[in-house]
Design an enzyme around this catalytic site. Structure first.
Site, PDB file in Angstrom:
ATOM      1  N   ARG A  46       0.819  -1.202   0.000  1.00 24.86           N
ATOM      2  CA  ARG A  46       0.000   0.000   0.000  1.00 24.86           C
ATOM      3  C   ARG A  46       0.871   1.279   0.000  1.00 24.86           C
ATOM      4  NH1 ARG A  46      -5.118   0.840   2.933  1.00 24.86           N
ATOM      5  NH2 ARG A  46      -4.771  -1.196   3.847  1.00 24.86           N
ATOM      6  N   LYS A 143       0.924 -18.992   5.972  1.00 24.99           N
ATOM      7  CA  LYS A 143       0.103 -19.325   7.110  1.00 24.99           C
ATOM      8  C   LYS A 143      -0.220 -18.039   7.877  1.00 24.99           C
ATOM      9  CE  LYS A 143       1.676 -20.337  11.098  1.00 24.99           C
ATOM     10  NZ  LYS A 143       2.480 -20.173  12.297  1.00 24.99           N
ATOM     11  N   LYS A 177      12.711 -26.791   5.382  1.00 21.05           N
ATOM     12  CA  LYS A 177      13.953 -26.985   6.148  1.00 21.05           C
ATOM     13  C   LYS A 177      14.678 -28.213   5.620  1.00 21.05           C
ATOM     14  CE  LYS A 177      12.244 -24.924  10.422  1.00 21.05           C
ATOM     15  NZ  LYS A 177      13.099 -23.784  10.748  1.00 21.05           N
ATOM     16  N   GLU A 211      11.366 -23.418  21.776  1.00 17.41           N
ATOM     17  CA  GLU A 211      11.896 -22.098  21.414  1.00 17.41           C
ATOM     18  C   GLU A 211      12.242 -21.320  22.664  1.00 17.41           C
ATOM     19  OE1 GLU A 211       9.956 -20.376  17.668  1.00 17.41           O
ATOM     20  OE2 GLU A 211       8.263 -21.098  18.829  1.00 17.41           O
ATOM     21  N   ASP A 230      -0.740 -22.267  16.164  1.00 15.54           N
ATOM     22  CA  ASP A 230       0.450 -21.632  15.592  1.00 15.54           C
ATOM     23  C   ASP A 230       1.508 -22.664  15.180  1.00 15.54           C
ATOM     24  OD1 ASP A 230       2.074 -19.249  15.032  1.00 15.54           O
ATOM     25  OD2 ASP A 230       3.294 -19.863  16.748  1.00 15.54           O
ATOM     26  N   HIS A 235       3.197 -27.134  11.649  1.00 14.85           N
ATOM     27  CA  HIS A 235       4.583 -27.613  11.630  1.00 14.85           C
ATOM     28  C   HIS A 235       4.755 -28.999  12.256  1.00 14.85           C
ATOM     29  CE1 HIS A 235       5.110 -23.591  10.359  1.00 14.85           C
ATOM     30  NE2 HIS A 235       5.297 -23.033  11.527  1.00 14.85           N
ATOM     31  N   LYS A 332       7.089 -21.780  23.863  1.00 20.53           N
ATOM     32  CA  LYS A 332       7.911 -20.565  23.802  1.00 20.53           C
ATOM     33  C   LYS A 332       8.580 -20.361  25.155  1.00 20.53           C
ATOM     34  CE  LYS A 332       5.863 -18.783  19.942  1.00 20.53           C
ATOM     35  NZ  LYS A 332       6.636 -19.005  18.736  1.00 20.53           N
TER      36      LYS A 332
HETATM   37  C1  BG6 Z   1       6.131 -19.737  12.878  1.00 17.20           C
HETATM   38  C2  BG6 Z   1       5.354 -19.439  14.119  1.00 17.20           C
HETATM   39  O1  BG6 Z   1       5.306 -20.339  11.924  1.00 17.20           O
HETATM   40  O2  BG6 Z   1       7.207 -20.606  13.198  1.00 17.20           O
HETATM   41  C3  BG6 Z   1       6.252 -18.836  15.183  1.00 17.20           C
HETATM   42  O3  BG6 Z   1       4.292 -18.538  13.826  1.00 17.20           O
HETATM   43  C4  BG6 Z   1       7.459 -19.704  15.421  1.00 17.20           C
HETATM   44  O4  BG6 Z   1       5.535 -18.636  16.406  1.00 17.20           O
HETATM   45  C5  BG6 Z   1       8.133 -20.069  14.116  1.00 17.20           C
HETATM   46  O5  BG6 Z   1       8.354 -18.992  16.259  1.00 17.20           O
HETATM   47  C6  BG6 Z   1       9.236 -21.095  14.337  1.00 17.20           C
HETATM   48  O6  BG6 Z   1       9.965 -21.240  13.167  1.00 17.20           O
HETATM   49  P1  BG6 Z   1      11.503 -21.652  13.193  1.00 17.20           P
HETATM   50  O7  BG6 Z   1      11.855 -21.771  11.751  1.00 17.20           O
HETATM   51  O8  BG6 Z   1      12.223 -20.551  13.902  1.00 17.20           O
HETATM   52  O9  BG6 Z   1      11.569 -22.938  13.944  1.00 17.20           O
END
Ligand code: BG6
Length: 485
Positions: A46, A143, A177, A211, A230, A235, A332
């Site tokens: 935008r 996503k 990955k 994480e 999420d 994943h 997290k």
């Molecule tokens: C994203 C999530 O899809 O993947 C995040 O929204 C997450 O919350 C991230 O931190 C993790 O990805 P990676 O590649 O750092 O493991």
């Protein structure tokens, strides 16, 4: 090997994902020689800006997100030359004709929707109405693909009104990955594992994505989502599929995705006792560490019941896996950043050694996804020395960086790989519409269950390995989680 000549339009080009991942990733592909001469990357957003303004932004993104060793000024200038910019109004009519004028016939015609899902429909419609997307165009969508089955179906229907399934590339960056793709190589390019790859020989599987980061900065999105939506629905589900699926007849997009969908459909509903949700609590400063905020502060919602951690015991109800549980956990602000899959085999049926059982260890195959990508197979051997036949477990440990030298150390980012697959027209590592819907169909009742029960997530200290109850999830089955370091 360079890909075919392309025009790639990135909607949301000034946004966080484009600046952090997509554009730096394209730059790395450019310097590796994969982008053909003349290929164009057209930013669209935008903001009113000219191409020069956009280049200045992208230069800053490269400075910030690309390793210093790869930032040669000549390369950066040559890459910036491939960029262009148009200001478009996603829900209005401004800018679309200007965008059409920038597209060259006869090239791969690709559009990356790095925008909120509510804009997918308006963008798709305008690309068609203004004759910008051709019949062989490809669109890439990020996503979250919906937040439940109903919204995912609605998104699929919106896209299907304008594009064929073969033109739609739904991103799950975990599939990009390198080590995740390696799962398929390990399983289907070796004879060693497949005969043992079933409930007869595998005791259980652990999938961990831990994480250290919190949700600060994206609390508003995350608070409506939580770890289940999420991370697990996409994943971790993908990782589970690659471990559990039957061998596809060929490494071909639909053959692979057909097998993954079958796994998702075989997933059992999860009883409340097999789910542990957690939320990180802040910790005060101590001599050992600095203070860390809690989830409620990061999310700016003092009442939030959203989980920042989840552990689940999942059953795949089919011939291969009946009786082998898959334990999944992700969270997290945990103690370490580690993503891995651990496959624990059963003990041999009979021991010929006069060993006391406490020294006995099962074989475990650990696939480390990040960091330090590699594989570790734990095997029993004789403890060296004259002390008789004593057994000890040792690792057959391989780090891809060491095993493959420079090539192994220079692992491309997931997005780089996936964008090049779009240009090549290969959908193998992208989710098909029915796959996403099947994943939501499994996820929805689990979330509805805890919402109906009014469950609150269990607090866990920021920097710990998650809530205590998650330990119990395995302890009561006589198993335990691998340590998060
Ligand atoms: C994203 C999530 O899809 O993947 C995040 O929204 C997450 O919350 C991230 O931190 C993790 O990805 P990676 O590649 O750092 O493991």
């Amino acid at each position: 090997i360079p890909v075919d000549l392309f025009d790639l339009v990135i909607f949301g080009a000034t946004g966080d994902l484009a600046q952090r991942k997509i554009l730096p990733g394209l730059y790395r592909r450019f310097i590796s020689g994969q982008m053909p001469q003349g290929a164009r990357i057209i930013g669209a957003a935008r903001s009113e800006m000219d191409a020069e303004g956009f280049r200045t932004q992208v230069r800053a993104a490269i400075e910030e997100f690309v390793d210093a060793a790869k930032r040669d000024p000549g390369n950066i200038a040559a890459f910036l030359d491939c960029l262009d910019y148009v200001s478009v109004d996603a829900t209005g009519e401004a800018g679309w004709d200007a965008l059409r004028d920038k597209i060259t016939p006869g090239r791969v015609n690709a559009f990356y929707f790095s925008v909120a899902p509510m804009l997918f429909g308006p963008l798709a419609e305008r690309l068609k109405a203004h004759d910008i997307a051709r019949d062989d165009a490809r669109i890439v969508v990020e996503k979250p693909f919906g937040r439940d089955l109903a919204s995912a179906k609605a998104l699929n229907a919106t896209l299907a009104a304008h594009f064929e399934e073969s033109q739609i590339y739904r991103i799950d960056h975990y599939l990009g990955k390198e080590t995740v793709q390696n799962l398929m190589a390990v399983r289907f390019a070796n004879i060693l594992f497949e005969p043992l790859w079933n409930a007869q020989y595998i005791d259980h599987v652990q999938i961990t994505v831990a994480e250290t980061v919190g949700v600060g900065g994206r609390g508003a999105y995350y608070d409506k989502s939580g770890a289940m939506r999420d991370m697990v629905q996409n994943h971790l589900m993908q990782l589970l599929c690659l471990i559990a699926m039957e061998p596809p007849y060929h490494f071909d997009p639909d053959a692979v995705r057909d097998e993954k969908v079958k796994v998702i459909r075989a997933l059992q509903p999860i009883p409340a006792a097999d789910i542990v949700r957690g939320q990180y609590a802040g910790v005060k400063a101590s001599a050992a560490r600095a203070a860390q905020p809690g989830y409620l502060e990061d999310s700016e919602n003092p009442e939030s019941r959203t989980e920042s951690y989840i552990a689940l015991k999942v059953q795949v109800a089919n011939w291969r896996w009946q009786g082998t549980p898959f334990y999944l956990r992700t969270g997290k602000r945990l103690r370490g950043r580690a993503s891995e899959i651990a496959i624990t085999f059963k003990a041999p049926p009979h021991s010929i050694f006069d060993e006391d059982e406490s020294s006995w260890r099962e074989n475990v195959l650990v696939i480390r996804l990040q960091p330090d990508e590699g594989m570790n197979l734990k095997v029993m051997i004789k403890e060296p020395g004259p002390g008789g036949m004593r057994l000890v477990q040792v690792p057959l440990d391989m780090s891809f960086a060491e095993a493959l030298g420079e090539e192994g150390a220079d692992i491309p980012d997931a997005y780089e790989r996936l964008i090049m697959d779009v240009i090549r027209g290969n959908q193998t590592l992208f989710m098909r519409g029915d796959e996403v819907e099947a994943a939501w169909a499994w996820t929805d009742p689990i979330i509805a269950g805890w919402e109906a029960r009014g469950d609150k997530p269990r607090p866990y200290d920021a920097g710990s390995s998650g809530p205590e109850d998650a330990l119990m999830l395995m302890h009561r089955d006589g198993r335990r989680w691998r340590e998060i370091r």
